[in-house]
Enzyme design. Structure first.
Site, PDB file in Angstrom:
ATOM      1  N   LYS A  17       0.840  -1.211   0.000  1.00  0.00           N
ATOM      2  CA  LYS A  17       0.000   0.000   0.000  1.00  0.00           C
ATOM      3  C   LYS A  17       0.861   1.241   0.000  1.00  0.00           C
ATOM      4  O   LYS A  17       2.053   1.194   0.365  1.00  0.00           O
ATOM      5  CB  LYS A  17      -0.939   0.015   1.209  1.00  0.00           C
ATOM      6  CG  LYS A  17      -0.278  -0.066   2.592  1.00  0.00           C
ATOM      7  CD  LYS A  17       0.157   1.234   3.226  1.00  0.00           C
ATOM      8  CE  LYS A  17       0.687   1.049   4.645  1.00  0.00           C
ATOM      9  NZ  LYS A  17       1.486   2.158   5.150  1.00  0.00           N
ATOM     10  N   ASP A 153      -2.764  -1.946  10.405  1.00  0.00           N
ATOM     11  CA  ASP A 153      -3.056  -1.876   8.963  1.00  0.00           C
ATOM     12  C   ASP A 153      -3.705  -3.152   8.417  1.00  0.00           C
ATOM     13  O   ASP A 153      -4.113  -3.181   7.250  1.00  0.00           O
ATOM     14  CB  ASP A 153      -1.745  -1.699   8.168  1.00  0.00           C
ATOM     15  CG  ASP A 153      -1.159  -0.315   8.312  1.00  0.00           C
ATOM     16  OD1 ASP A 153      -1.875   0.585   8.779  1.00  0.00           O
ATOM     17  OD2 ASP A 153       0.019  -0.146   7.941  1.00  0.00           O
TER      18      ASP A 153
HETATM   19  O1  C5P Z   1      -0.139  -1.753  14.794  1.00  0.00           O
HETATM   20  P1  C5P Z   1       1.266  -2.050  14.419  1.00  0.00           P
HETATM   21  O2  C5P Z   1       1.768  -3.322  15.053  1.00  0.00           O
HETATM   22  O3  C5P Z   1       1.504  -2.025  12.958  1.00  0.00           O
HETATM   23  O4  C5P Z   1       2.111  -0.865  15.023  1.00  0.00           O
HETATM   24  C1  C5P Z   1       3.480  -0.935  15.278  1.00  0.00           C
HETATM   25  C2  C5P Z   1       3.835   0.120  16.310  1.00  0.00           C
HETATM   26  O5  C5P Z   1       3.664   1.436  15.760  1.00  0.00           O
HETATM   27  C3  C5P Z   1       2.944   0.110  17.529  1.00  0.00           C
HETATM   28  O6  C5P Z   1       3.442  -0.766  18.517  1.00  0.00           O
HETATM   29  C4  C5P Z   1       2.995   1.539  18.001  1.00  0.00           C
HETATM   30  O7  C5P Z   1       4.171   1.780  18.726  1.00  0.00           O
HETATM   31  C5  C5P Z   1       3.116   2.318  16.706  1.00  0.00           C
HETATM   32  N1  C5P Z   1       1.808   2.815  16.215  1.00  0.00           N
HETATM   33  C6  C5P Z   1       1.232   3.907  16.830  1.00  0.00           C
HETATM   34  N2  C5P Z   1       0.032   4.376  16.371  1.00  0.00           N
HETATM   35  C7  C5P Z   1      -0.591   3.782  15.335  1.00  0.00           C
HETATM   36  C8  C5P Z   1      -0.024   2.669  14.698  1.00  0.00           C
HETATM   37  C9  C5P Z   1       1.184   2.202  15.176  1.00  0.00           C
HETATM   38  O8  C5P Z   1       1.777   4.477  17.769  1.00  0.00           O
HETATM   39  N3  C5P Z   1      -1.743   4.282  14.895  1.00  0.00           N
END
Ligand code: C5P
Length: 308
Positions: A17, A153
């Protein structure tokens, strides 16, 4: 995202994406950041295949990278239980009360730590594939609840198609009526950790009662795109993580300068980077710019297009 039956195997295309717009509104009490983003899948992607276990070992559960995956990627992708494909398959198996089985083989094409959602798309693909291969017949809505537990995502990829995403990214509002956009993408060799990029923003704290809603600026951005007015849309766009990515990964700034000199305007970061991209007028222009950029050894270069 759809699973396709191929003989005794099942296959899924897991697109990458691009964030064509990404604003960070603040840090929530749970530590995640409240976002407002517009994401589009692209034709570049990974490929995930499921093959039944042999009759001799019917309960065998395996994960492997396809032999055609570039060696640098093979070294960086976790192949143990912490791989998102394995985690997704195990999560669905636990939920459904079945033993995970079969071999999942991933052909990895999407660069890692690039902000292109490769790992999240693989996780969504694993849910779709396991759901089909194990005959579970879970609805997309039910799979989406599991997807959100795997990553912010993952629900976007499960939904398929372009979307405005709110919350931490898991509230997906599909957007239809968009043109396909030709794009050039450059992923520098160095990646950016998403967690580090968000942390270094020092975004303002949000209270418990924050209600996600689409801003006027993002609504206008999407409307311009739907009208095919890409240049007008681009005047409204933002990636609030771009400064953080440039601080954490000096290649982002360097590659951005080279990119701008080739295409005549500044590229935009996707997600938390490190990949940068630009919309161009035609597939031919994308290929021409990609060839020029590849000759400058800036990293992995792709001429691709967004999907509707
Ligand atoms: O959700 P995901 O595992 O992809 O996110 C990785 C890290 O990015 C999370 O642990 C968090 O620290 C940060 N993050 C965030 N806010 C979001 C998405 C991700 O702070 N909306």
């Amino acid at each position: 995202m759809y699973a396709r039956r191929v003989g005794s195997a099942w296959e899924v295309f897991a697109p990458a994406k691009l964030n064509l717009y990404l604003d960070v509104l603040g840090r929530r009490p749970d530590g995640f950041h409240e976002l407002e983003t517009f994401m589009a899948p692209v034709r570049l992607g990974d490929h995930l295949r499921w093959q039944a276990a042999s009759a001799a070992e019917p309960s065998r559960f395996d994960f492997a990278l396809d032999a055609t995956t570039p060696w640098a990627t093979v070294a960086a992708v976790p192949t143990g239980d912490d791989n998102l494909v394995c985690r997704a398959a195990r999560l669905l198996a636990d939920e459904a009360g079945v033993e995970p089985h079969g071999t999942f083989t991933l052909t990895k094409r999407v660069p890692l730590q690039a902000g292109m959602g490769g790992g999240s798309s693989d996780a969504a693909a694993a849910l779709v594939l396991a759901n089909a291969a194990w005959g579970l017949n879970y609805s997309v809505a039910r799979l989406t609840l599991l997807a959100a537990r795997l990553g912010s995502d993952v629900p976007f990829f499960l939904a398929g198609g372009s979307a405005v995403c709110l919350g931490r990214g898991e509230i997906v509002q599909p957007v239809r009526g968009l043109p396909c956009l030709d794009v050039v993408v450059v992923a520098p060799r160095e990646g950016v950790s998403t967690a580090a990029a968000f942390q270094s923003l020092h975004a303002p704290r949000l209270g418990e009662g924050f209600l996600p809603a689409v801003s006027v600026q993002l609504s206008r951005f999407v409307a311009r795109l739907q009208q095919g007015a890409v240049a007008a849309a681009w005047r409204l766009t933002v990636n609030r993580l771009q400064g953080a990515a440039e601080r954490l990964c000096p290649s982002v700034g360097r590659v951005g300068t080279t990119f701008a000199s080739v295409i005549g305007h500044a590229p935009l970061l996707t997600g938390s980077g490190s990949a940068l991209f630009s919309v161009v007028h035609s597939a031919r222009e994308a290929r021409r710019a990609a060839a020029l950029l590849a000759s400058q050894k800036v990293g992995a270069v792709f001429a691709t297009a967004t999907c509707r």
